[in-house]
Structure formats: C-alpha cells, structure tokens
Motif scaffolding. Structure first.
Motif, mmCIF file in Angstrom:
data_model
loop_
_atom_site.group_PDB
_atom_site.id
_atom_site.type_symbol
_atom_site.label_atom_id
_atom_site.label_comp_id
_atom_site.label_asym_id
_atom_site.label_seq_id
_atom_site.Cartn_x
_atom_site.Cartn_y
_atom_site.Cartn_z
ATOM 1 N N GLN A 64 1.899 2.448 7.690
ATOM 2 C CA GLN A 64 2.195 3.553 6.570
ATOM 3 C C GLN A 64 3.921 3.339 6.378
ATOM 4 O O GLN A 64 4.649 3.345 7.154
ATOM 5 N N TRP A 65 3.913 3.328 4.876
ATOM 6 C CA TRP A 65 5.420 3.076 4.466
ATOM 7 C C TRP A 65 5.872 4.528 3.562
ATOM 8 O O TRP A 65 5.151 4.781 2.673
ATOM 9 N N PHE A 66 6.599 5.312 4.307
ATOM 10 C CA PHE A 66 6.744 6.657 3.806
ATOM 11 C C PHE A 66 8.046 6.601 2.988
ATOM 12 O O PHE A 66 9.231 6.272 3.660
ATOM 13 N N TYR A 67 8.184 6.628 1.739
ATOM 14 C CA TYR A 67 9.217 6.546 0.837
ATOM 15 C C TYR A 67 9.857 8.073 0.644
ATOM 16 O O TYR A 67 9.089 8.746 0.214
ATOM 17 N N TYR A 85 -1.723 1.181 4.616
ATOM 18 C CA TYR A 85 -2.699 0.297 4.914
ATOM 19 C C TYR A 85 -3.823 1.080 5.637
ATOM 20 O O TYR A 85 -3.602 1.401 6.693
ATOM 21 N N TYR A 86 -4.946 0.887 5.313
ATOM 22 C CA TYR A 86 -6.077 1.443 6.033
ATOM 23 C C TYR A 86 -7.212 0.251 6.303
ATOM 24 O O TYR A 86 -7.558 -0.766 5.559
ATOM 25 N N PHE A 144 -4.697 -1.303 0.677
ATOM 26 C CA PHE A 144 -3.491 -0.646 0.669
ATOM 27 C C PHE A 144 -3.931 0.530 -0.432
ATOM 28 O O PHE A 144 -4.689 0.435 -1.501
ATOM 29 N N ALA A 145 -3.383 1.659 -0.086
ATOM 30 C CA ALA A 145 -3.449 2.876 -0.899
ATOM 31 C C ALA A 145 -1.900 3.684 -1.166
ATOM 32 O O ALA A 145 -1.137 3.334 -0.439
#
Length: 290
Positions: free
Chosen positions: A37-40, A53-54, A76-77
């Motif tokens: 998980q990329w938290f912006y 990414y799941y 990816f979502a």
C-alpha cells in the motif's frame, strides 16, 4: 465512501509488478510501510489518496476476478475518498494520469465503464469532482460538514503546494506562512488564516485573516501580544510597504525594518481562541446544503 480504479495492461505488454512499484516508490509524499500500500499525503496541502496492490485469496469465494479479452489485471488499484475539498482531485488524479501514460496502462472504472480503457487527461478528475460535490451536498447536515468557497479553497491549495519552492527562492530571511483553515464559533463557514510573527520580511497570501504576533519592547521587559486582523484591514494599514506579486504580496527586509511601530499598533479584533477553531482539510467541502 470512495472512488476506486483498477489498472490493467495489454497481455502483449511486458509491464511487470516491479515497474509499477518503481513508479509509485518514486512519487513524492508517499509512505509504503506494508509493501503493498502506497499512501500519498502532502503535508503542505493535506490532500491524500492511496495506491494498493491486492492479491485475491483463493479461499475467498465471494470475490470473483474479472477477465477481459486481451487484458491482464495488474492487481494495482487507486482509491480516493469522496466528501473532500475539490483540490484533493486536482492533486491526486494527475498521479493516476501520469502512471497510465508512463506505463501504457488501462483503467477499469467500477463507477462506470464495463471494461478497461484509456481516459483523456482530466476526465477521471472531472467525474470524481462532480460526484464529490453531489455527495457532499446530500450529506452536509448529517455529517456535520463545514463549507469553504471553492475559489478560496483552490487558491489556498495552490499557494500551499508551492510554499516550499517560494520559501527556497526568497531565502531564510523571509517568512512564507502556511495557510490554516478556521471555523468560526457557532458557524459552519470556514475562513483561511496565515500567521505573521513580529514584523519580519513576509509573504502575504490572500487569506481572510492574519494572526499577528507582536513583541513590544518596554523599559525592562518585552510584552507579547497576538490577535487577528482582517486581510483588508492589514492591507489598508501596511499595503504601501508591500510589493504586489501575481498571487501574493511581499514585504522585503528594507521595508520590514521601517514598520516596527506601525506593526505593533495594528488594531486586533480578538484572539484566535475567541474567534473559532482550526479544522482539518478532510472536514470541509466546497458546497453546502443550501
């Protein structure tokens, strides 16, 4: 309540999971602690969104993976919440547009289209923005939301986004303030506010109020005083000492040294505490229920 997108690639393309991870890892303002998980989140503007990414659990029979001829799910979502200021979309959707362009990806949009496709730049932001206003209006009272006029909101976002670069260009002798959001007591109206400490060289953004922090030297002590003043009142008292730039005003060191007495004589309308309270960016919207 959120807006979600899934990323697909052509089966003939050699785009890998690591290619997408590489793009996301290069983004500024991104935290990736889990690896998936990329938290912006931009601390200057407050805007945030998530890339993830799941992998479907083989034991999860309730989830059915979609297959499209000629396409492969990258797994990816992208996710961005509704009921936010419109500038969330202005900041976050360019990240999506650039990802799709750079890696030749396609988007499956669960909110509308039934298959992966390309979108013109700005189309997804427009779609999210229209729904965001609709949901904000219909939930305004129930969620106890507050309102900031759209033009003020977008201006504050733009100034905040560029604050660090402006500070770097002017140098350490200047103070370039952040913009804060303040809700008046017994009101759902949000005002914008900047802080001006003493009479130092200063960049004045277009805000509703300035929190002035005075240090008045007495015979044996220094008296500290702070309070609010309207932007229009400040400009009427000290405007002649500022230089007008495109979207803000600047008082340079030579003039900052001249205004000590005038600065300490500025008429203040009261304290911040008596005026209202600070409000987070995800607690106000750009439409109300009227």
């Amino acid at each position: 309540m959120s807006y979600d997108l899934n990323f697909y690639k052509k089966t003939t393309d050699s785009i890998s999971k690591s290619d997408i991870e590489g793009y996301l890892n290069r983004l500024p303002n991104v935290i990736n602690e889990s690896g998936t998980q990329w938290f912006y989140q931009n601390k200057e503007t407050g805007a945030y969104c998530t890339f993830e990414y799941y992998e479907l659990d083989e034991e999860d029979e309730d989830v059915e993976e979609e297959h499209f001829n000629g396409f492969e799910d990258t797994k990816f979502a992208f996710n961005i919440n509704f009921i936010r200021p419109q500038f969330f979309g202005k900041e976050c959707f360019p990240l999506v547009d650039n990802l799709v362009k750079e890696l030749n990806l396609y988007i499956l949009n669960p909110q509308g289209d039934a298959e992966p496709k390309k979108y013109e730049k700005g189309m997804l932001e427009k779609e999210w923005g229209e729904s965001n206003l609709k949901f904000a209006k219909s939930n305004f009272e129930e969620w106890g939301l507050s309102y900031l006029e759209l033009n003020k909101s977008n201006y504050s976002w733009e100034f905040s986004k560029n604050r660090n670069s402006l500070q770097n260009s002017l140098g350490d002798s200047y103070f370039v303030p952040g913009i804060y959001y303040v809700k008046k007591k017994d009101s759902n109206i949000v005002n914008t506010l900047a802080v001006w400490p003493e009479h130092i060289p200063y960049t004045l953004p277009k805000v509703d109020y300035i929190l002035v922090q005075k240090k008045i030297k007495k015979l044996f002590r220094t008296k500290k005083e702070d309070g609010l003043i309207k932007y229009s009142e400040l400009v009427s008292k000290l405007g002649q000492f500022f230089v007008d730039e495109k979207d803000y005003k600047v008082i340079h060191p030579e003039n900052a040294n001249k205004i000590s007495k005038l600065f300490n004589e500025l008429p203040l309308i009261g304290s911040f505490e008596n005026f209202g309270e600070g409000i987070a960016v995800d607690k106000f919207v750009n439409i109300n229920d009227k």
